[in-house]
Design a protein around this motif. Sequence first.
Motif, PDB file in Angstrom:
ATOM      1  N   GLY A 101     -27.005 -10.065 -20.510  1.00 12.38           N
ATOM      2  CA  GLY A 101     -27.391  -8.891 -19.730  1.00 12.38           C
ATOM      3  C   GLY A 101     -28.747  -8.397 -20.174  1.00 12.38           C
ATOM      4  N   THR A 102     -29.145  -7.219 -19.694  1.00  9.99           N
ATOM      5  CA  THR A 102     -30.430  -6.625 -20.074  1.00  9.99           C
ATOM      6  C   THR A 102     -30.227  -5.164 -20.441  1.00  9.99           C
ATOM      7  OG1 THR A 102     -30.937  -6.013 -17.788  1.00  9.99           O
ATOM      8  CG2 THR A 102     -31.727  -8.168 -18.540  1.00  9.99           C
ATOM      9  N   ILE A 103     -31.154  -4.647 -21.227  1.00 12.42           N
ATOM     10  CA  ILE A 103     -31.149  -3.236 -21.592  1.00 12.42           C
ATOM     11  C   ILE A 103     -32.552  -2.676 -21.391  1.00 12.42           C
ATOM     12  CG2 ILE A 103     -29.233  -3.311 -23.226  1.00 12.42           C
ATOM     13  CD1 ILE A 103     -31.268  -3.642 -25.480  1.00 12.42           C
ATOM     14  N   ALA A 104     -32.645  -1.379 -21.079  1.00  9.16           N
ATOM     15  CA  ALA A 104     -33.928  -0.698 -20.949  1.00  9.16           C
ATOM     16  C   ALA A 104     -34.213   0.019 -22.251  1.00  9.16           C
ATOM     17  CB  ALA A 104     -33.902   0.287 -19.792  1.00  9.16           C
ATOM     18  N   LEU A 105     -35.380  -0.252 -22.819  1.00 12.22           N
ATOM     19  CA  LEU A 105     -35.777   0.363 -24.088  1.00 12.22           C
ATOM     20  C   LEU A 105     -37.152   0.988 -23.955  1.00 12.22           C
ATOM     21  CD1 LEU A 105     -34.816  -2.466 -26.635  1.00 12.22           C
ATOM     22  CD2 LEU A 105     -33.579  -0.322 -26.248  1.00 12.22           C
ATOM     23  N   ALA A 106     -37.413   1.975 -24.794  1.00 13.16           N
ATOM     24  CA  ALA A 106     -38.766   2.508 -24.891  1.00 13.16           C
ATOM     25  C   ALA A 106     -39.685   1.393 -25.371  1.00 13.16           C
ATOM     26  CB  ALA A 106     -38.810   3.681 -25.861  1.00 13.16           C
ATOM     27  N   LYS A 107     -40.888   1.361 -24.804  1.00 12.14           N
ATOM     28  CA  LYS A 107     -41.821   0.320 -25.210  1.00 12.14           C
ATOM     29  C   LYS A 107     -42.074   0.399 -26.709  1.00 12.14           C
ATOM     30  CE  LYS A 107     -46.128  -1.818 -23.709  1.00 12.14           C
ATOM     31  NZ  LYS A 107     -47.319  -1.680 -22.832  1.00 12.14           N
ATOM     32  N   GLU A 158     -31.561  -3.310 -31.788  1.00  9.74           N
ATOM     33  CA  GLU A 158     -30.343  -4.007 -32.216  1.00  9.74           C
ATOM     34  C   GLU A 158     -29.106  -3.187 -31.849  1.00  9.74           C
ATOM     35  OE1 GLU A 158     -28.350  -5.276 -36.457  1.00  9.74           O
ATOM     36  OE2 GLU A 158     -30.523  -5.487 -36.208  1.00  9.74           O
ATOM     37  N   ALA A 159     -29.161  -1.881 -32.094  1.00  9.23           N
ATOM     38  CA  ALA A 159     -28.012  -1.028 -31.799  1.00  9.23           C
ATOM     39  C   ALA A 159     -27.719  -0.989 -30.301  1.00  9.23           C
ATOM     40  CB  ALA A 159     -28.288   0.387 -32.322  1.00  9.23           C
ATOM     41  N   ALA A 160     -28.779  -0.892 -29.487  1.00 12.29           N
ATOM     42  CA  ALA A 160     -28.581  -0.846 -28.031  1.00 12.29           C
ATOM     43  C   ALA A 160     -28.000  -2.147 -27.526  1.00 12.29           C
ATOM     44  CB  ALA A 160     -29.916  -0.555 -27.340  1.00 12.29           C
ATOM     45  N   ALA A 161     -28.438  -3.270 -28.093  1.00 13.44           N
ATOM     46  CA  ALA A 161     -27.923  -4.577 -27.661  1.00 13.44           C
ATOM     47  C   ALA A 161     -26.456  -4.728 -28.022  1.00 13.44           C
ATOM     48  CB  ALA A 161     -28.749  -5.694 -28.289  1.00 13.44           C
ATOM     49  N   LEU A 162     -26.091  -4.338 -29.243  1.00 10.77           N
ATOM     50  CA  LEU A 162     -24.706  -4.483 -29.691  1.00 10.77           C
ATOM     51  C   LEU A 162     -23.751  -3.573 -28.918  1.00 10.77           C
ATOM     52  CD1 LEU A 162     -25.306  -4.776 -33.535  1.00 10.77           C
ATOM     53  CD2 LEU A 162     -24.566  -6.587 -31.969  1.00 10.77           C
ATOM     54  N   ALA A 163     -24.317  -2.517 -28.277  1.00 10.84           N
ATOM     55  CA  ALA A 163     -23.471  -1.612 -27.489  1.00 10.84           C
ATOM     56  C   ALA A 163     -23.325  -2.071 -26.043  1.00 10.84           C
ATOM     57  CB  ALA A 163     -24.071  -0.201 -27.535  1.00 10.84           C
ATOM     58  N   LEU A 164     -24.064  -3.117 -25.653  1.00  6.96           N
ATOM     59  CA  LEU A 164     -23.990  -3.596 -24.271  1.00  6.96           C
ATOM     60  C   LEU A 164     -22.573  -4.124 -23.984  1.00  6.96           C
ATOM     61  CD1 LEU A 164     -25.751  -4.228 -21.692  1.00  6.96           C
ATOM     62  CD2 LEU A 164     -25.991  -6.545 -22.617  1.00  6.96           C
ATOM     63  N   GLU A 187     -21.256  -6.205 -21.875  1.00  9.04           N
ATOM     64  CA  GLU A 187     -21.140  -7.652 -21.663  1.00  9.04           C
ATOM     65  C   GLU A 187     -21.198  -8.402 -22.989  1.00  9.04           C
ATOM     66  OE1 GLU A 187     -22.882  -5.932 -17.880  1.00  9.04           O
ATOM     67  OE2 GLU A 187     -23.161  -5.656 -20.048  1.00  9.04           O
ATOM     68  N   LEU A 188     -22.009  -7.866 -23.954  1.00  8.03           N
ATOM     69  CA  LEU A 188     -22.086  -8.518 -25.260  1.00  8.03           C
ATOM     70  C   LEU A 188     -20.810  -8.257 -26.058  1.00  8.03           C
ATOM     71  CD1 LEU A 188     -24.008 -10.110 -27.195  1.00  8.03           C
ATOM     72  CD2 LEU A 188     -24.451  -7.898 -28.274  1.00  8.03           C
ATOM     73  N   VAL A 189     -20.292  -7.034 -25.971  1.00  8.04           N
ATOM     74  CA  VAL A 189     -19.058  -6.692 -26.689  1.00  8.04           C
ATOM     75  C   VAL A 189     -17.934  -7.621 -26.249  1.00  8.04           C
ATOM     76  CG1 VAL A 189     -17.318  -4.909 -27.050  1.00  8.04           C
ATOM     77  CG2 VAL A 189     -19.753  -4.294 -27.076  1.00  8.04           C
ATOM     78  N   ARG A 190     -17.825  -7.844 -24.919  1.00 12.55           N
ATOM     79  CA  ARG A 190     -16.775  -8.742 -24.417  1.00 12.55           C
ATOM     80  C   ARG A 190     -17.003 -10.161 -24.911  1.00 12.55           C
ATOM     81  NH1 ARG A 190     -17.352  -5.575 -19.675  1.00 12.55           N
ATOM     82  NH2 ARG A 190     -18.771  -7.123 -18.751  1.00 12.55           N
ATOM     83  N   GLY A 191     -18.252 -10.566 -24.977  1.00  9.38           N
ATOM     84  CA  GLY A 191     -18.546 -11.923 -25.443  1.00  9.38           C
ATOM     85  C   GLY A 191     -18.243 -12.109 -26.921  1.00  9.38           C
ATOM     86  N   LEU A 192     -18.460 -11.080 -27.728  1.00 13.55           N
ATOM     87  CA  LEU A 192     -18.163 -11.183 -29.165  1.00 13.55           C
ATOM     88  C   LEU A 192     -16.661 -11.270 -29.421  1.00 13.55           C
ATOM     89  CD1 LEU A 192     -20.721  -8.594 -30.628  1.00 13.55           C
ATOM     90  CD2 LEU A 192     -20.696 -11.064 -31.044  1.00 13.55           C
ATOM     91  N   ASP A 193     -15.895 -10.610 -28.584  1.00 15.85           N
ATOM     92  CA  ASP A 193     -14.429 -10.669 -28.681  1.00 15.85           C
ATOM     93  C   ASP A 193     -13.957 -10.378 -30.103  1.00 15.85           C
ATOM     94  OD1 ASP A 193     -11.880 -10.964 -27.669  1.00 15.85           O
ATOM     95  OD2 ASP A 193     -11.829 -13.146 -28.028  1.00 15.85           O
ATOM     96  N   GLY A 194     -14.529  -9.336 -30.716  1.00 14.27           N
ATOM     97  CA  GLY A 194     -14.108  -8.908 -32.048  1.00 14.27           C
ATOM     98  C   GLY A 194     -14.794  -9.625 -33.196  1.00 14.27           C
ATOM     99  N   LYS A 195     -15.577 -10.659 -32.939  1.00 10.68           N
ATOM    100  CA  LYS A 195     -16.267 -11.400 -34.007  1.00 10.68           C
ATOM    101  C   LYS A 195     -17.437 -10.595 -34.543  1.00 10.68           C
ATOM    102  CE  LYS A 195     -15.137 -15.772 -31.709  1.00 10.68           C
ATOM    103  NZ  LYS A 195     -15.698 -16.887 -30.919  1.00 10.68           N
TER     104      LYS A 195
END
Length: 865
Positions: free
Chosen positions: A818-824, A832-838, A840-848
């Motif tokens: 997926g994608t996230i919008a960040l301040a330039k 890193e924090a914004a990505a880990l909260a996405l 679609e990524l959380v579902r992909g990690l499946d607890g790992k």
Amino acid sequence: MSSTPVAPTVRYNFSETESKWQKVWEERQTFKAAMDKARPKYYVLEMFPYPSGRIHMGHVRNYTQGDVIARYKRAKGFNVLHPMGWDAFGLPAENAAMEKKVHPKKWTYENIATMKKQLKSMGLSLDWSRELATCDPSYYRHQQKMFLDFWKAGLAYRKEAWVNWDPVDNTVLANEQVIEGKGWRTGAPVERRKLTQWNLKITHFADELLSRLDTLDRWPEKVRLMQANWIGKSRGARVFWELTDASGADHGQLEIFTTRPDTLFGASFMALSAEHPLVQGLASTDPGLQHFVAECRKTGTAAAEVETAEKQGYKLPLLAKHPLISGKTVPVFAANFVLMEYGTGAIFGCPGHDERDHEFATKYGLPILQVVAPANGEKLDIAAAPYVEDGLIVNSGFLDGLGVEEAKAKVIARLEEMGVGKGTTQYRLRDWLVSRQRYWGCPIPAIHCESCGVVPVPDKDLPVQLPDDVTFDRPGNPLDRHPTWKHVPCPTCGKPARRETDTFDTFIDSSWYFDRFTSPGLETAPFDREENQYWMPVDQYIGGVEHAILHLLYSRFWTRAMREVQMTSRDEPFDGLFTQGMVCHETYRASDGTWLTPEEIERVDGGKVVRLSDKSPVEVGRSEKMSKSKKNVVDPDEIIRDYGADTARWFMLSDSPPERDLEWTEAGVTGAWRFQQRLFRIASQAIETLPAIGTARPATFSDAATALRRAAHKSIAGISADIEAFHFNKAVARLYEFANTIDAVKATDESTRWALREALEIFVRLIGPMTPHLAEELWHALGHKSLLADAPWPLAEDALLVDDTVTVAVQLNGKLRGTIALAKDAPKDLAEAAALALPELVRGLDGKTPKRVIVVPNRIVNVVV
């Protein structure tokens, strides 16, 4: 008009709207141009049409592109000249006179009226007050005067020469009008005839016409290359060969020109034109040679035709002494592939390194000698095929081991030292033969007197007008057989004399019309010097690449000829040139072999195409240029009637880069029409919620308003750059994207409503050059009293062109999640924090638990498990 928004009806009535705004523009003379030295000028010109009777889709594409530029430059503050006229003389009118029993003048002006109405239906921003037709005596009288000035200056002359003759149309044809040895219109085999014809001395400017191509940096490179090749400057040598015969008797000297003097040691024969004086002299006592010459005359004089014809020769009772090899002679032939008009009418043949010479030598069993070898030492079978690449000189005495260019210089020096040759520059370009044995053209202002010779028509007697009472009951030039028109007294001695009955090549008419547009009503001169100096040169010229050589080259010559007689100080007529692609369509062929129009077919289930009348199968051919012969044409009138002019314009701009061919499709047209309707719907839904014109700008903007404003101002910058670069299809793509952005806006606060009005007004101004009727209607609906055609181009705010946020891709083990919008330039830990909260990524990690997180600033966050 109201200053508050007026919501339009939901469905856009293009027919009513387009006629309404066309009438308003005409009544207000919105696009009438006048010299204004306080403003920068911009002269936009599309190549004017021949009045054949109907405009076609090529016209629609050409004039739409020019109109976009004209309207855009007008909005940018330029004083724009955008005129229209008619290239009205020509053979089709005469053919119509013979076939339809109608006078060429009547046929032409009826066609002009029809096509003018069609062009007006397109909503073009043309200054119709400057309209001209080249067949009008008020136009061609100045053309005749200019010709007389050129004649006086030595730039026009009469010369006897071999020409292409169409035996059916009974007229001279230009080389370009000879197709595979036949007349372009009649299909009759072209003959050579020797006639005394009028010529213009274009060769006088050959070197300048070539060198100045390098300064035309706003011309397509391919056009400049085509002109350079046509002018054909070549450095070479004139070489003198002593002629003898089998008994050793002296037969004088033969001069040839060659661009490859480095290959002289490979000479194995000489070839002379059938029209060479030596051949003519020998033919007087040789029936076989007479027959050969007669056969050569059955072909035209076009170089392309001569090059592709089967090589034929006739051996002459002569030998040529080699100028560099003592005691060596080569046979001399008359040949059908040598033209008297090129060089000296004689060549030496080096079959080892020239394809034409190789074909001839193979046919007549002549030696094939290698004098150039590949630099890498590769062995060649020179008898099988000539070697025409670069290399090193071999088997050539003092030239051996040299490169080709070095050898050329050395052999020229040796020839000059020995007095048997001379280095020289040659041009492929030939003077412009301008006589035509036709009626419907500009009369050549000359009078033939048995006592005084050929004399000019006095200025006071101009224009020499065509007589109306001519007949077309048989082929040939009606002026020749007119009972009275050609009989006049000599203006010098008063004795009975006759007018010149040839008329000018119609390329003359189009070689200066752009100058006449600067002051078309002037009677005393072709143009007003002050106005011409203000408007010229044409800033942007637009037309088909098929005119790359003749029309454009002749126009460049005519400007220089005018400069030569102090009519102008300019060198070039066109500053910028754009050549658009053709409009193409599928072809359809019925089972009986006849071509079908798109209206005569239908598509049925399974994608098959059948004939509408009897449901018989139809063969679908490849997409080709629209042509009447294959019936794959679409009538612009029908498109404008069914979908509107704006739809036709939009499709022409949107479907492909303008320099490439465009594929006309029904789906593309209906898609363009739906987009017009959608724009109207978007505006209709938004207008009632907008603040009034002049509402103060909010002190602050919501995130939604800022995003919309950013999209609007980026659109201004991008579309402005696209139009400047002729990337109309890219501009259209940006407008689709901008429309989607506007359509998605939810105006829930005052700042967003203000931003929505700003965005809509920007959008309407941006589509104005492309769909002017719809844009004018929406501009009025938005509450404006003035015309959009008079409104300035929107200005982009620099601050809104810089992104405060960036879109960053989030990957899991290298795969996009997926994608996230960040301040330039956001800090690494925030990214890193914004990505880990996405989600679609959380579902992909499946607890790992991630092993690593790799952050590429402003681009990617890749999570590795």
